[in-house]
Design a protein around this motif. Sequence first.
Motif, PDB file in Angstrom:
ATOM      1  N   LEU A  75      -5.244   4.429  -4.205  1.00 14.21           N
ATOM      2  CA  LEU A  75      -3.524   4.115  -4.135  1.00 14.21           C
ATOM      3  C   LEU A  75      -3.205   3.461  -2.854  1.00 14.21           C
ATOM      4  O   LEU A  75      -3.886   3.263  -2.127  1.00 14.21           O
ATOM      5  N   VAL A  76      -2.953   2.351  -4.055  1.00 11.50           N
ATOM      6  CA  VAL A  76      -2.435   0.550  -2.983  1.00 11.50           C
ATOM      7  C   VAL A  76      -1.056   0.563  -2.772  1.00 11.50           C
ATOM      8  O   VAL A  76      -0.611   0.668  -3.280  1.00 11.50           O
ATOM      9  N   GLY A  77      -1.184   0.576  -1.224  1.00  8.31           N
ATOM     10  CA  GLY A  77       0.691   0.635  -1.625  1.00  8.31           C
ATOM     11  C   GLY A  77       1.287  -0.904  -0.692  1.00  8.31           C
ATOM     12  O   GLY A  77       0.692  -0.906   0.604  1.00  8.31           O
ATOM     13  N   HIS A  78       1.731  -1.746  -0.685  1.00  8.57           N
ATOM     14  CA  HIS A  78       2.134  -2.513  -0.284  1.00  8.57           C
ATOM     15  C   HIS A  78       3.767  -1.988   0.384  1.00  8.57           C
ATOM     16  O   HIS A  78       4.874  -1.919  -0.658  1.00  8.57           O
ATOM     17  N   ASP A  79       3.817  -2.550   1.417  1.00  7.26           N
ATOM     18  CA  ASP A  79       5.714  -2.567   2.530  1.00  7.26           C
ATOM     19  C   ASP A  79       5.496  -1.273   2.056  1.00  7.26           C
ATOM     20  O   ASP A  79       4.941  -0.595   1.972  1.00  7.26           O
ATOM     21  N   TYR A  80       7.288  -0.904   1.241  1.00 11.10           N
ATOM     22  CA  TYR A  80       7.192   0.173   1.343  1.00 11.10           C
ATOM     23  C   TYR A  80       6.738   0.869   0.716  1.00 11.10           C
ATOM     24  O   TYR A  80       6.412   2.538   0.967  1.00 11.10           O
ATOM     25  N   GLY A  81       5.579   0.648  -0.617  1.00 12.38           N
ATOM     26  CA  GLY A  81       5.448   1.306  -1.046  1.00 12.38           C
ATOM     27  C   GLY A  81       4.200   2.346  -0.805  1.00 12.38           C
ATOM     28  O   GLY A  81       3.497   3.424  -0.951  1.00 12.38           O
ATOM     29  N   ILE A  82       3.770   2.536   0.336  1.00 17.14           N
ATOM     30  CA  ILE A  82       2.944   2.732   1.386  1.00 17.14           C
ATOM     31  C   ILE A  82       3.868   4.381   2.116  1.00 17.14           C
ATOM     32  O   ILE A  82       2.797   5.185   1.658  1.00 17.14           O
ATOM     33  N   LEU A  83       4.618   4.466   1.152  1.00 20.89           N
ATOM     34  CA  LEU A  83       5.832   6.028   1.984  1.00 20.89           C
ATOM     35  C   LEU A  83       5.002   6.400  -0.058  1.00 20.89           C
ATOM     36  O   LEU A  83       4.346   7.978   0.332  1.00 20.89           O
ATOM     37  N   PRO A  84       5.473   6.609  -0.667  1.00 25.00           N
ATOM     38  CA  PRO A  84       4.781   7.182  -1.902  1.00 25.00           C
ATOM     39  C   PRO A  84       3.534   7.287  -1.510  1.00 25.00           C
ATOM     40  O   PRO A  84       3.394   8.391  -2.246  1.00 25.00           O
TER      41      PRO A  84
END
Length: 510
Positions: A75-84
């Motif tokens: 799972l790769v989260g960029h910016d806000y995407g790290i929360l989901p």
Amino acid sequence: MTAFLLVPGTFTGGWIWDRVAEHLEQSGATVHAVTLTGLGEEADPVGRVTDLTTHIEDLVRVVDWVDAAETEVVLVGHDYGILPVLGAAARRPDRVSRIVNLDAGLPQDGEPALVIEPDPAVREQAVSLTAEAPYGTDGPGSAVIRPPSAEEWRLRAGSADLSAEDLELLARRAVPHPAGTLVEPLPATGAAHGIPCTGILASGNGSSIELVESLVGMGEPRVQALTRPGVTLVEIPTGHWPMLSAPAELAGVLCRAAAGEGHRVGARATGSPVHLGPFLLDVPERKRERDGRVDLYFPDAEEPRPAVLFVHGGPVAADARPTPRDWPTFAGYGGYVASLGAVGVVLDHRLHGLGDYSTAAEDLAAAIERVRADPRVDGERIALWFFSAGSLLSADWLAAPPTWLRCIAATYPVLAPLPNWPGFGGRFRPVEALGAVGPLPFVLSRVERERAEIDATVEEFLLAAEGTELRLEVIPVPGARHGFEAVDHTDPARLAVQQAVRTVLGHLEG
């Protein structure tokens, strides 16, 4: 086989990963670029309630849909995407082999995305939209934050390496972001803590392994999780959007991350954090007076004496103990100045986060007023001495120096906002404040082993000072690092502190 689930940040959808996905697929990986609810280019139904839980459930459905034979789900989260990403990993810890944090902050369980959002305009909109309808009601879930304009994308932190075409793409395809996703806290389950994790640090956006290790050494609580087994760090020499500016290089870094490669940060040695090491000079203990946010060290004198007000850097967490005025470095400076005949003043200001500079500036102004009103202080002879990122507070005083301000000093200063910091609406930029400055003395202590991103701001300041009336005096500190007073107890470092102090006091006596 590895399946990469790529999760974008605010205002963007799965399209932002197109270039990276192509390179990953060429390497044999499976790629799923996720567009979260409310961030598609088709308008969503009016009134739909979209919050962080919605986005976590979006991602959980993708994890469940991926073929179980593809055991390496990254799972790769960029910016806000790290929360989901963190929320979904906590729901499916047995299906996720690694979490990758791409130039995002370090949100903790129980915190909302606003904690890591660097753009003050986005924070203000989210707070305003949800103020009258707190999270948990229908209101915030249907409110949206407008996307940046083309010019705002250009000015956003970390965008310097984006081409004109990339900026046009962002402006054209960005969509409003659901406000409720930024205010709902990340569930406090702790279930994702045991999953291996890699942080990709965009050095062009002010992040680096050196900075992380420095914060670990200082005992900064938020970064201690990066010392856990299974956590690696990789640097990429780009700004905040490497999926646009360097897609092939990012794809390679993601493959390395999936394989568990990268730098491992060691835990801080037991004992006091490095910034609480003893002051490098042997200063006789001197009684101090505590008044509100200031500590005052008075010399042995009958008549009013000039004062030097020391302004610490930061941000420093609100719950950090001891607070900066009790750190040996600042207590040492205060006592040393008093031993030489001036009043030493150490301020505890409230720079607890990057959004707190206005509050810290108010604290500084109040402290100056308090000190100048003291009958034991010669209120017409004051010096302000700034340290590290506290030096941004010098901009107000450079722009319009009052007659009582006889000197400004700065030690290992940050003299312009770093690349991943907010713009502060044009305020708190010492480099830009030099245009109208008169013949004001400025004593700059420059450490030889400064971090590159900070030293770049010093170079910018030195260039901007050329041709102005600023009476700039640079004191080199050979072999020294940022915060050297607590860690580099060498003869050259001691001499540099003594020279800086005596130079500042000389301007107060003139």
